[in-house]
Design a protein around this motif. Structure first.
Motif, PDB file in Angstrom:
ATOM      1  N   HIS A 309     -21.503 -40.022 -40.799  1.00 27.61           N
ATOM      2  CA  HIS A 309     -21.725 -40.807 -39.580  1.00 27.61           C
ATOM      3  C   HIS A 309     -21.740 -42.304 -39.893  1.00 27.61           C
ATOM      4  O   HIS A 309     -21.276 -43.113 -39.097  1.00 27.61           O
ATOM      5  CB  HIS A 309     -23.010 -40.355 -38.869  1.00 27.61           C
ATOM      6  N   LEU A 326     -13.477 -38.815 -29.851  1.00 26.37           N
ATOM      7  CA  LEU A 326     -13.688 -37.632 -30.682  1.00 26.37           C
ATOM      8  C   LEU A 326     -12.735 -36.565 -30.173  1.00 26.37           C
ATOM      9  O   LEU A 326     -12.982 -35.914 -29.158  1.00 26.37           O
ATOM     10  CB  LEU A 326     -15.161 -37.219 -30.615  1.00 26.37           C
ATOM     11  N   TYR A 336     -17.020 -29.756 -34.726  1.00 29.26           N
ATOM     12  CA  TYR A 336     -18.095 -29.706 -33.726  1.00 29.26           C
ATOM     13  C   TYR A 336     -19.471 -29.889 -34.361  1.00 29.26           C
ATOM     14  O   TYR A 336     -20.369 -30.465 -33.749  1.00 29.26           O
ATOM     15  CB  TYR A 336     -18.025 -28.404 -32.916  1.00 29.26           C
ATOM     16  N   TYR A 339     -19.783 -33.513 -34.673  1.00 31.45           N
ATOM     17  CA  TYR A 339     -19.825 -34.212 -33.383  1.00 31.45           C
ATOM     18  C   TYR A 339     -21.264 -34.590 -33.034  1.00 31.45           C
ATOM     19  O   TYR A 339     -21.536 -35.701 -32.565  1.00 31.45           O
ATOM     20  CB  TYR A 339     -19.206 -33.329 -32.290  1.00 31.45           C
ATOM     21  N   VAL A 340     -22.190 -33.686 -33.306  1.00 31.87           N
ATOM     22  CA  VAL A 340     -23.599 -33.928 -32.969  1.00 31.87           C
ATOM     23  C   VAL A 340     -24.103 -35.167 -33.728  1.00 31.87           C
ATOM     24  O   VAL A 340     -24.732 -36.058 -33.151  1.00 31.87           O
ATOM     25  CB  VAL A 340     -24.443 -32.681 -33.345  1.00 31.87           C
ATOM     26  N   LYS A 343     -22.176 -38.414 -32.501  1.00 33.66           N
ATOM     27  CA  LYS A 343     -22.607 -38.833 -31.155  1.00 33.66           C
ATOM     28  C   LYS A 343     -23.938 -39.587 -31.239  1.00 33.66           C
ATOM     29  O   LYS A 343     -24.094 -40.666 -30.665  1.00 33.66           O
ATOM     30  CB  LYS A 343     -22.756 -37.582 -30.272  1.00 33.66           C
ATOM     31  N   ARG A 344     -24.869 -39.025 -32.015  1.00 33.34           N
ATOM     32  CA  ARG A 344     -26.193 -39.653 -32.137  1.00 33.34           C
ATOM     33  C   ARG A 344     -26.057 -41.057 -32.730  1.00 33.34           C
ATOM     34  O   ARG A 344     -26.636 -42.017 -32.227  1.00 33.34           O
ATOM     35  CB  ARG A 344     -27.073 -38.773 -33.026  1.00 33.34           C
ATOM     36  N   LEU A 346     -23.337 -43.013 -32.856  1.00 29.42           N
ATOM     37  CA  LEU A 346     -22.572 -43.923 -31.992  1.00 29.42           C
ATOM     38  C   LEU A 346     -23.471 -44.444 -30.876  1.00 29.42           C
ATOM     39  O   LEU A 346     -23.414 -45.635 -30.515  1.00 29.42           O
ATOM     40  CB  LEU A 346     -21.347 -43.200 -31.402  1.00 29.42           C
ATOM     41  N   GLU A 347     -24.303 -43.566 -30.350  1.00 33.30           N
ATOM     42  CA  GLU A 347     -25.204 -44.003 -29.270  1.00 33.30           C
ATOM     43  C   GLU A 347     -26.220 -45.003 -29.801  1.00 33.30           C
ATOM     44  O   GLU A 347     -26.531 -45.995 -29.139  1.00 33.30           O
ATOM     45  CB  GLU A 347     -25.864 -42.789 -28.618  1.00 33.30           C
ATOM     46  N   HIS A 353     -18.016 -43.796 -26.545  1.00 32.46           N
ATOM     47  CA  HIS A 353     -17.260 -42.683 -27.131  1.00 32.46           C
ATOM     48  C   HIS A 353     -16.952 -41.644 -26.067  1.00 32.46           C
ATOM     49  O   HIS A 353     -17.620 -41.564 -25.037  1.00 32.46           O
ATOM     50  CB  HIS A 353     -18.040 -42.044 -28.283  1.00 32.46           C
ATOM     51  N   LEU A 355     -15.550 -37.428 -25.812  1.00 29.16           N
ATOM     52  CA  LEU A 355     -15.152 -36.187 -26.474  1.00 29.16           C
ATOM     53  C   LEU A 355     -13.991 -35.572 -25.703  1.00 29.16           C
ATOM     54  O   LEU A 355     -14.074 -35.394 -24.481  1.00 29.16           O
ATOM     55  CB  LEU A 355     -16.328 -35.202 -26.498  1.00 29.16           C
TER      56      LEU A 355
END
Ligand code: SF4
Length: 382
Positions: A309, A326, A336, A339-340, A343-344, A346-347, A353, A355
């Protein structure tokens, strides 16, 4: 030397593997080895006098009629189309197939293939799961020696260190040219679009590296002569397409919607090393050590020294990207899982972002077109 002009799209979508057949005609008695993504030590195959070929599934060019019966429903498309290619004779130009430990689906595919093609040379490469361990390089050297012995037996020759060093040099050149093209695209995405770069890179899976190097070098040389108008576009990084490859029409749709793709993880295997494999010392150890210590981050390579990440955020910053797409193959577990985490992070960093899920066999893109257009508009007019 390659004929001009060369149609990369035709090469990557040709299920008859004409380039491989042609190479074998010009190299009687020599073998072609296909490898399933993501990474394979192509230098080792090349140094044994063979043609390494990266498989990329069959896209939308093959109906699945037999492979469905051999796998459950929730499996990515590339696994099924690769098996279907085998069951329908499309893999006949190959003298062997190589798989590695990237995920459960790829592992199962190897052994389903083995059961269905008992006479074909099939090998499974155990790549180290913890490259940060001091034992990782030693482990991989042993694994590569085993592979080398099998390839030598198949080809009926002995590989020597000079041949391997020569192969390392050629593939170092290939990766260096590719890195330069990626850098050029990031700086001037209007001069080399991803819908051009992507098939150009994928063609390298099928062409001899010597020819692909010429092709990449020629494209780089042409770039300063090109003119192109800059558009009002958002700069995006694509993450998640490291194994099954998206249809090229989907890439075109992203561009039409107003995206400049400034980095991606398409066709990642041939771009696996961030730096040259050293040419001094034992070449096989240098190749193994590069896997441990000079490799890209990827959802199928776990390196606790470089969290993926964080590497994604670094990529976004260094490419001056506005957002991350993504772009994940349906049922791709490694993508996948990551992805979790992505996402965390990037936020946390405030990076927009989106998906999007694809399948290599898709041929209608209306829903994805709407999604990406909406995303781009939200970035442009926010
Ligand atoms: S697309 Fe994902 S799940 Fe499928 S074989 Fe590749 S890494 Fe494994």
């Amino acid at each position: 030397m390659i004929a001009e002009p060369i149609d990369c799209e035709q090469i990557i979508y040709d299920l008859s593997f004409a380039t491989v057949r042609e190479w074998k005609e010009h190299h009687p008695g020599e073998k072609a080895i296909a490898y399933f993504p993501v990474y394979a030590p192509v230098e080792l195959i090349h140094a044994c006098g063979m043609l390494p070929v990266g498989l990329n599934g069959a896209g939308d060019r093959l109906d699945i009629q037999h492979a469905d019966a051999k796998f459950g429903s929730f499996i990515c498309s590339i696994v099924k189309t690769t098996l279907e290619m085998g069951l329908t004779g499309h893999l006949s130009p190959f003298d062997g197939l190589l798989f590695s430990s990237i995920c459960d689906s790829a592992r199962n595919l190897c052994f389903v293939m083995k059961r269905n093609f008992p006479d074909l040379y099939l090998d499974f490469l155990h790549l180290p799961h913890n490259p940060s361990s001091a034992a990782s390089t030693d482990f991989l050297v042993t694994e590569y020696r085993r592979l080398q012995k099998n390839l030598e037996q198949l080809q009926g020759m002995r590989m020597n260190d000079d041949a391997l060093s020569q192969s390392l040099k050629l593939y170092n050149e290939n990766r260096c040219l590719t890195r330069r093209l990626y850098s050029e695209r990031s700086q001037s995405p209007h001069l080399i679009r991803t819908s051009e770069l992507y098939p150009l890179l994928r063609a390298g899976n099928f062409l001899p590296v010597e020819e692909h190097n010429v092709l990449l070098g020629r494209t780089l040389k042409e770039l300063p002569l090109r003119t192109g108008k800059q558009r009002d576009s958002v700069r995006i990084v694509i993450e998640g397409s490291f194994c099954e490859q998206p249809p090229i029409d989907l890439i075109r749709i992203l561009e039409e919607a107003g995206c400049y793709v400034v980095d991606d993880d398409f066709v990642l295997g041939p771009r696996w090393f961030l730096e040259d494999v050293p040419l001094n010392g034992d070449p096989l150890r240098a190749l193994a050590d590069s896997y441990s210590n000079r490799a890209v981050y990827s959802s199928v390579r776990h390196d606790f020294r470089k969290p993926r990440h964080k590497a994604l955020i670094d990529k976004v910053r260094s490419r001056r990207a506005d957002a991350v797409l993504l772009l994940i193959a349906k049922f791709c577990e490694p993508a996948y899982f990551d992805y979790v985490l992505f996402k965390r992070e990037l936020e946390k960093e405030g990076i927009p972002h989106l998906l999007m899920e694809f399948e290599e066999k898709m041929f209608t893109f209306d829903r994805l077109r709407t999604e990406i257009e909406t995303f781009v508009e939200s970035l442009l007019f926010d």
